[in-house]
Design a protein around this motif. Structure first.
Motif, PDB file in Angstrom:
ATOM      1  N   UNK A 269       0.787  -1.164  -0.026  1.00 11.18           N
ATOM      2  CA  UNK A 269       0.065   0.030   0.133  1.00 11.18           C
ATOM      3  C   UNK A 269       1.039   1.265  -0.078  1.00 11.18           C
ATOM      4  N   UNK A 270       2.052   1.361   0.831  1.00 12.11           N
ATOM      5  CA  UNK A 270       2.950   2.436   0.775  1.00 12.11           C
ATOM      6  C   UNK A 270       3.483   2.690  -0.444  1.00 12.11           C
ATOM      7  N   UNK A 271       3.893   1.514  -1.284  1.00 17.42           N
ATOM      8  CA  UNK A 271       4.446   1.581  -2.487  1.00 17.42           C
ATOM      9  C   UNK A 271       3.598   2.281  -3.521  1.00 17.42           C
ATOM     10  N   UNK A 272       2.300   1.924  -3.459  1.00 23.48           N
ATOM     11  CA  UNK A 272       1.170   2.183  -4.525  1.00 23.48           C
ATOM     12  C   UNK A 272       0.882   3.752  -4.157  1.00 23.48           C
ATOM     13  N   UNK A 273       1.103   4.336  -2.957  1.00 20.58           N
ATOM     14  CA  UNK A 273       1.163   5.593  -2.554  1.00 20.58           C
ATOM     15  C   UNK A 273       2.190   6.638  -2.478  1.00 20.58           C
TER      16      UNK A 273
ATOM     17  N   UNK B 261      13.929 -13.756  -6.888  1.00 13.24           N
ATOM     18  CA  UNK B 261      12.815 -12.873  -7.676  1.00 13.24           C
ATOM     19  C   UNK B 261      12.898 -11.610  -7.041  1.00 13.24           C
ATOM     20  N   UNK B 262      11.976 -10.747  -7.860  1.00 15.92           N
ATOM     21  CA  UNK B 262      11.978  -9.396  -7.382  1.00 15.92           C
ATOM     22  C   UNK B 262      10.692  -8.725  -7.215  1.00 15.92           C
ATOM     23  N   UNK B 263      10.440  -7.614  -6.705  1.00 22.33           N
ATOM     24  CA  UNK B 263       9.448  -6.905  -6.303  1.00 22.33           C
ATOM     25  C   UNK B 263       9.217  -5.829  -7.689  1.00 22.33           C
ATOM     26  N   UNK B 264       8.174  -6.068  -8.457  1.00 20.67           N
ATOM     27  CA  UNK B 264       8.096  -4.812  -9.541  1.00 20.67           C
ATOM     28  C   UNK B 264       7.983  -3.471  -8.696  1.00 20.67           C
ATOM     29  N   UNK B 265       8.892  -2.542  -9.436  1.00 22.84           N
ATOM     30  CA  UNK B 265       8.592  -1.246  -9.029  1.00 22.84           C
ATOM     31  C   UNK B 265       9.513  -0.890  -7.654  1.00 22.84           C
ATOM     32  N   UNK B 266      10.272  -2.032  -7.301  1.00 23.92           N
ATOM     33  CA  UNK B 266      11.140  -1.525  -6.392  1.00 23.92           C
ATOM     34  C   UNK B 266      12.587  -1.234  -6.885  1.00 23.92           C
ATOM     35  N   UNK B 267      13.096  -0.236  -5.949  1.00 21.84           N
ATOM     36  CA  UNK B 267      14.610   0.415  -6.395  1.00 21.84           C
ATOM     37  C   UNK B 267      15.510  -0.682  -5.838  1.00 21.84           C
ATOM     38  N   UNK B 268      16.478  -0.887  -6.539  1.00 27.87           N
ATOM     39  CA  UNK B 268      17.507  -1.812  -6.433  1.00 27.87           C
ATOM     40  C   UNK B 268      18.814  -1.030  -6.155  1.00 27.87           C
ATOM     41  N   UNK B 269      19.167  -1.155  -4.689  1.00 23.92           N
ATOM     42  CA  UNK B 269      20.525  -0.449  -4.293  1.00 23.92           C
ATOM     43  C   UNK B 269      20.955  -1.531  -3.142  1.00 23.92           C
TER      44      UNK B 269
ATOM     45  N   UNK C  20      11.610 -10.249   1.496  1.00 19.70           N
ATOM     46  CA  UNK C  20      10.972 -10.424   0.143  1.00 19.70           C
ATOM     47  C   UNK C  20      10.215 -11.982   0.499  1.00 19.70           C
ATOM     48  N   UNK C  21      10.558 -12.832   1.044  1.00 24.88           N
ATOM     49  CA  UNK C  21       9.964 -14.226   1.145  1.00 24.88           C
ATOM     50  C   UNK C  21       8.695 -13.746   1.724  1.00 24.88           C
ATOM     51  N   UNK C  22       8.417 -13.049   2.660  1.00 23.24           N
ATOM     52  CA  UNK C  22       6.865 -12.838   3.231  1.00 23.24           C
ATOM     53  C   UNK C  22       6.326 -12.277   2.368  1.00 23.24           C
TER      54      UNK C  22
ATOM     55  N   UNK D 130       1.416 -13.611  -1.561  1.00 22.86           N
ATOM     56  CA  UNK D 130       0.648 -13.363  -2.964  1.00 22.86           C
ATOM     57  C   UNK D 130       1.093 -12.117  -3.730  1.00 22.86           C
ATOM     58  N   UNK D 131       1.770 -11.329  -3.112  1.00 17.82           N
ATOM     59  CA  UNK D 131       1.923  -9.941  -3.873  1.00 17.82           C
ATOM     60  C   UNK D 131       2.652 -10.165  -5.078  1.00 17.82           C
ATOM     61  N   UNK D 132       2.796  -9.120  -5.972  1.00 17.76           N
ATOM     62  CA  UNK D 132       3.392  -9.148  -7.287  1.00 17.76           C
ATOM     63  C   UNK D 132       4.653  -9.481  -7.089  1.00 17.76           C
ATOM     64  N   UNK D 133       5.186 -10.240  -7.902  1.00 15.96           N
ATOM     65  CA  UNK D 133       6.816 -10.673  -8.084  1.00 15.96           C
ATOM     66  C   UNK D 133       7.136 -10.897  -9.439  1.00 15.96           C
ATOM     67  N   UNK D 134       8.526 -10.867  -9.684  1.00 20.84           N
ATOM     68  CA  UNK D 134       8.921 -10.804 -11.103  1.00 20.84           C
ATOM     69  C   UNK D 134      10.209 -11.575 -11.261  1.00 20.84           C
ATOM     70  N   UNK D 135      10.517 -12.160 -12.256  1.00 19.28           N
ATOM     71  CA  UNK D 135      11.980 -12.943 -12.328  1.00 19.28           C
ATOM     72  C   UNK D 135      13.046 -11.700 -12.529  1.00 19.28           C
ATOM     73  N   UNK D 136      14.153 -12.100 -12.026  1.00 21.78           N
ATOM     74  CA  UNK D 136      15.248 -11.183 -12.171  1.00 21.78           C
ATOM     75  C   UNK D 136      16.268 -11.854 -13.048  1.00 21.78           C
ATOM     76  N   UNK D 137      16.885 -11.257 -13.902  1.00 19.90           N
ATOM     77  CA  UNK D 137      17.981 -11.786 -14.913  1.00 19.90           C
ATOM     78  C   UNK D 137      19.245 -11.328 -14.638  1.00 19.90           C
TER      79      UNK D 137
END
Length: 137
Positions: A35-39, A56-64, A123-125, A130-137
């Protein structure tokens, strides 16, 4: 070579350091982080590439990755990200299981980012919820 098994005065074990970090944080769960990410909140994944690729990754997440975090988010740093221009930036740090992220979020608070926190269970939680995830290459 002499091995010293007595902790030096003033030192703390990792469990004490982690507990002290978490006392300062208002940790949030996956649904609240989403919810915080969407806002407009910033989710920051600090896991190394090999771990993101495996999990895997979370869509829209900044990777640092962890070793750059403070320099990228300190509003006083010449190496800061453009979004890190204020101290009230809502930042949620994500690692794999929610341990390293607690230490990292406390470090951001030390820089003055008073809204910095982390994702309980990492990330595991997020994935298990069931929140959006994506593969990371």
């Amino acid at each position: 070579m002499v091995t010293v098994s007595i902790a030096p005065p003033g030192s703390r074990g990792i469990d004490e350091i982690l507990a002290a970090a978490r006392v300062r944080l208002h940790r949030i769960g996956p649904a609240d982080a989403h919810a915080l990410q969407r806002n407009g909140g910033v989710l920051v994944d600090i896991r190394p590439h090999w771990q993101r690729k495996a999990e895997g990754g979370i869509p829209g997440t900044l990777v640092i990755e962890r070793n750059h975090l403070e320099w990228r988010f300190d509003p006083r740093s010449d190496a800061r990200l453009p979004i890190a221009d204020r101290y009230d930036l809502p930042v949620v740090v994500v690692c794999s299981e929610g341990y390293t992220s607690s230490l990292a979020a406390a470090a951001l608070q030390d820089l003055g980012l008073w809204r910095a926190t982390d994702l309980v269970g990492g990330y595991r939680a997020w994935s298990a919820a069931g929140l959006p995830v994506e593969p990371v290459e």
